[in-house]
Design an enzyme around this catalytic site. Structure first.
Site, PDB file in Angstrom:
ATOM      1  N   PRO A   1       4.853  -4.774  -1.332  1.00  0.00           N
ATOM      2  CA  PRO A   1       4.599  -3.650  -2.236  1.00  0.00           C
ATOM      3  C   PRO A   1       4.168  -4.117  -3.626  1.00  0.00           C
ATOM      4  O   PRO A   1       4.727  -5.069  -4.171  1.00  0.00           O
ATOM      5  CB  PRO A   1       5.964  -2.946  -2.314  1.00  0.00           C
ATOM      6  CG  PRO A   1       6.958  -3.996  -1.968  1.00  0.00           C
ATOM      7  CD  PRO A   1       6.280  -4.964  -1.044  1.00  0.00           C
TER       8      PRO A   1
ATOM      9  N   CYS B   1     -17.372   3.152 -25.533  1.00  0.00           N
ATOM     10  CA  CYS B   1     -18.724   3.706 -25.553  1.00  0.00           C
ATOM     11  C   CYS B   1     -19.256   3.893 -24.139  1.00  0.00           C
ATOM     12  O   CYS B   1     -20.159   3.172 -23.699  1.00  0.00           O
ATOM     13  CB  CYS B   1     -19.645   2.804 -26.358  1.00  0.00           C
ATOM     14  SG  CYS B   1     -19.223   2.872 -28.082  1.00  0.00           S
TER      15      CYS B   1
ATOM     16  N   GLY C   1       0.794  -1.231   0.000  1.00  0.00           N
ATOM     17  CA  GLY C   1       0.000   0.000   0.000  1.00  0.00           C
ATOM     18  C   GLY C   1       0.823   1.276   0.000  1.00  0.00           C
ATOM     19  O   GLY C   1       0.275   2.361   0.142  1.00  0.00           O
TER      20      GLY C   1
HETATM   21  C1  LIG Z   1      -3.204  -5.251  -3.147  1.00  0.00           C
HETATM   22  C2  LIG Z   1      -2.434  -5.829  -2.043  1.00  0.00           C
HETATM   23  C3  LIG Z   1      -1.081  -5.488  -1.898  1.00  0.00           C
HETATM   24  C4  LIG Z   1      -0.379  -4.481  -2.764  1.00  0.00           C
HETATM   25  O1  LIG Z   1      -0.931  -3.219  -2.646  1.00  0.00           O
HETATM   26  P1  LIG Z   1      -0.190  -1.956  -3.347  1.00  0.00           P
HETATM   27  O2  LIG Z   1      -1.092  -0.815  -3.012  1.00  0.00           O
HETATM   28  O3  LIG Z   1      -0.162  -2.234  -4.809  1.00  0.00           O
HETATM   29  O4  LIG Z   1       1.160  -1.847  -2.755  1.00  0.00           O
HETATM   30  C5  LIG Z   1      -0.369  -6.122  -0.900  1.00  0.00           C
HETATM   31  N1  LIG Z   1      -0.948  -7.034  -0.074  1.00  0.00           N
HETATM   32  C6  LIG Z   1      -2.253  -7.383  -0.202  1.00  0.00           C
HETATM   33  C7  LIG Z   1      -2.811  -8.394   0.703  1.00  0.00           C
HETATM   34  C8  LIG Z   1      -3.031  -6.793  -1.170  1.00  0.00           C
HETATM   35  O5  LIG Z   1      -4.312  -7.126  -1.272  1.00  0.00           O
END
Ligand SMILES: *Cc1c(COP(=O)(O)O)cnc(C)c1O
Length: 439
Positions: A291, A361, A248
């Protein structure tokens, strides 16, 4: 204009990435085209891994492959010593096809099927991140049927949801993912896992959101997990080997985004885990992170050709490109914002403000609103930055638009890593009806 990684303007006033002229790429491979700056992906991977190494912490940095899952990308993750997250049999298959070592693959998802779990366990996957009680019982079944055992993490919902600058404390833990940490579900799951003969409980996982610009949410989640770990230590003598704090980490899409550096995220997370481990008098567990966007997001640029223009007098200039929500659904899905330049005339004088329309569309198929640009003509090339994460992986065939090709560029060389879809590909799975009409 902000240029990411190796992107720069060359002597021809063209956008160059990885030492390759994007106008040449468009001529060779056609448009729309996803271009990945491989050096930037490597740089990001190394900053995550090196920060852990520098601070002497056992860690795994797992690339969340849902951000961009292709064989070439999985190979690159392997080259950089990353682990890999998959969230479906399809992503697992992609990883295995790429030759990724199964023991460094982690399997996520809130509704893994028996068949998916069976596939993962048969291939000797490193770890399954278990999401719910149903999955715990399925894993028992699969392990019994295969006469084997498997390492797991339990995904918990710490009651914190983070998005960019906002993080919400959700007491009721209203999420489809994971075991509630506060409502007793996580305690129950720990008990079941510890009692199981087939399950090796490695530790705890949480993922609090996406495109997060601060560490506050990660630190709060760590604190909540350690509060529970104290109870589990006292009650069961259970001390997790692994604490996985998810992904995240935010990136800069536009000038409004100011993420902190990769090493800063990691340093603060490590400090927090250290502090709580000391309080508990335990060794620092392995720290795993996941990540996705921050490894590949700003390494991707999409090159489009400009086509039609529509003027709504005194209101707006619409400039249409040869892709749209079929190759980048994020603006339509989350009002995501992007920056863009004319790849073949980067430094030309800005003359107008246009809104970039896709060719699908849907009135909502707008890629960028109010973009300052030189006066663009048809066949000019538009480069949209930061499309590396959740672009190709969320691409679709709406309006039967073929998916674009993907090229990797590095050190002046381009390599095609995903072919452009053809019209034949689009009908490959179609089966004509047996017609009743006799001609
Ligand atoms: C989507 C997700 C990530 C990666 O999230 P990013 O925002 O792309 O870094 C990591 N762990 C889990 C469990 C996720 O669902």
């Amino acid at each position: 204009m902000y240029f990411h990684g190796t992107s720069r303007i060359n002597e021809q006033n063209h956008l160059e990435i990885g030492g390759v002229d994007t106008v040449d790429l468009a001529n060779t491979y056609g448009t729309p085209l996803y271009v990945y700056d491989v050096a930037l992906i490597r740089e990001r991977a190394r900053s995550f891994r090196e920060t852990f190494k520098r601070l002497n912490i056992n860690a795994q940095v797992a690339y969340a492959s849902k951000a961009f899952s292709t064989i070439a990308m999985v190979q690159l993750a392997d080259e950089e010593g990353l682990s890999l997250d998959v969230v479906s049999g399809g992503e697992l298959f992609t990883a295995l096809q790429a030759g990724f070592p199964p023991e460094r693959i982690h399997f996520h998802g809130n509704n893994k099927s028996y068949e998916e779990l069976d596939m993962a366990i048969k291939y000797g996957i490193g770890c399954i991140v278990v999401d719910n009680f149903y999955e715990l019982s399925l894993i028992e079944e699969v392990c019994n049927a295969n006469n084997t055992n498997v390492q797991i993490l339990l995904r918990v919902t710490p009651g914190i949801e983070a998005h960019t600058h906002d993080y919400i404390l959700t007491g009721q833990e209203d999420s489809k993912f994971g075991f509630g940490l506060i409502n007793g579900q996580a305690d129950k799951a720990v008990e079941i896992a510890l009692e199981s003969q087939n399950i090796v409980l490695l530790g705890i996982h949480c993922h609090i959101g996406s495109q997060i610009f601060e560490t506050t949410g990660f630190l709060l989640a760590t604190e909540r997990i350690f509060t529970k770990m104290k109870e589990w230590k006292e009650r069961h003598g259970f001390i997790p080997t692994v604490v996985n704090l998810g992904g995240g980490f935010g990136i800069r899409y536009t000038a409004d985004d100011n993420p902190i550096t990769v090493s800063k995220y990691v340093e603060e997370i490590i400090a927090e885990v250290k502090k709580h481990s000391d309080d508990l008098s335990i060794d620092i567990p392995e720290i795993w992170i996941e990540p996705g966007r921050s490894l590949v997001g700003d390494a991707g640029t999409t090159i489009y050709s400009v086509g039609s223009r529509k003027e709504v007098p005194n209101i707006r200039q619409y400039l249409a490109i040869d892709g749209g929500m079929s190759d980048n659904i994020r603006p339509a899905l989350y009002q995501a914002k992007y920056e863009a330049v004319l790849a073949n005339r980067v430094n030309d004088e800005i003359e107008e403000t246009v809104s970039i329309a896709g060719k699908c569309c849907e009135s909502g198929d707008m890629l960028i609103w109010d973009l300052p640009l030189p006066k663009a003509n048809s066949n000019d090339l538009l480069a949209v930055f930061c499309t590396g994460a959740y672009g190709y992986s969320m691409s679709n065939n709406y309006n039967r638009i073929p998916r674009p090709a993907v090229v990797f560029v590095e050190n002046g060389e381009a390599q095609l890593v995903v072919k452009r879809e053809s019209y034949e590909d689009l009908v490959r799975l179609d089966i004509p009806i047996k017609t009743q009409v006799i001609k």
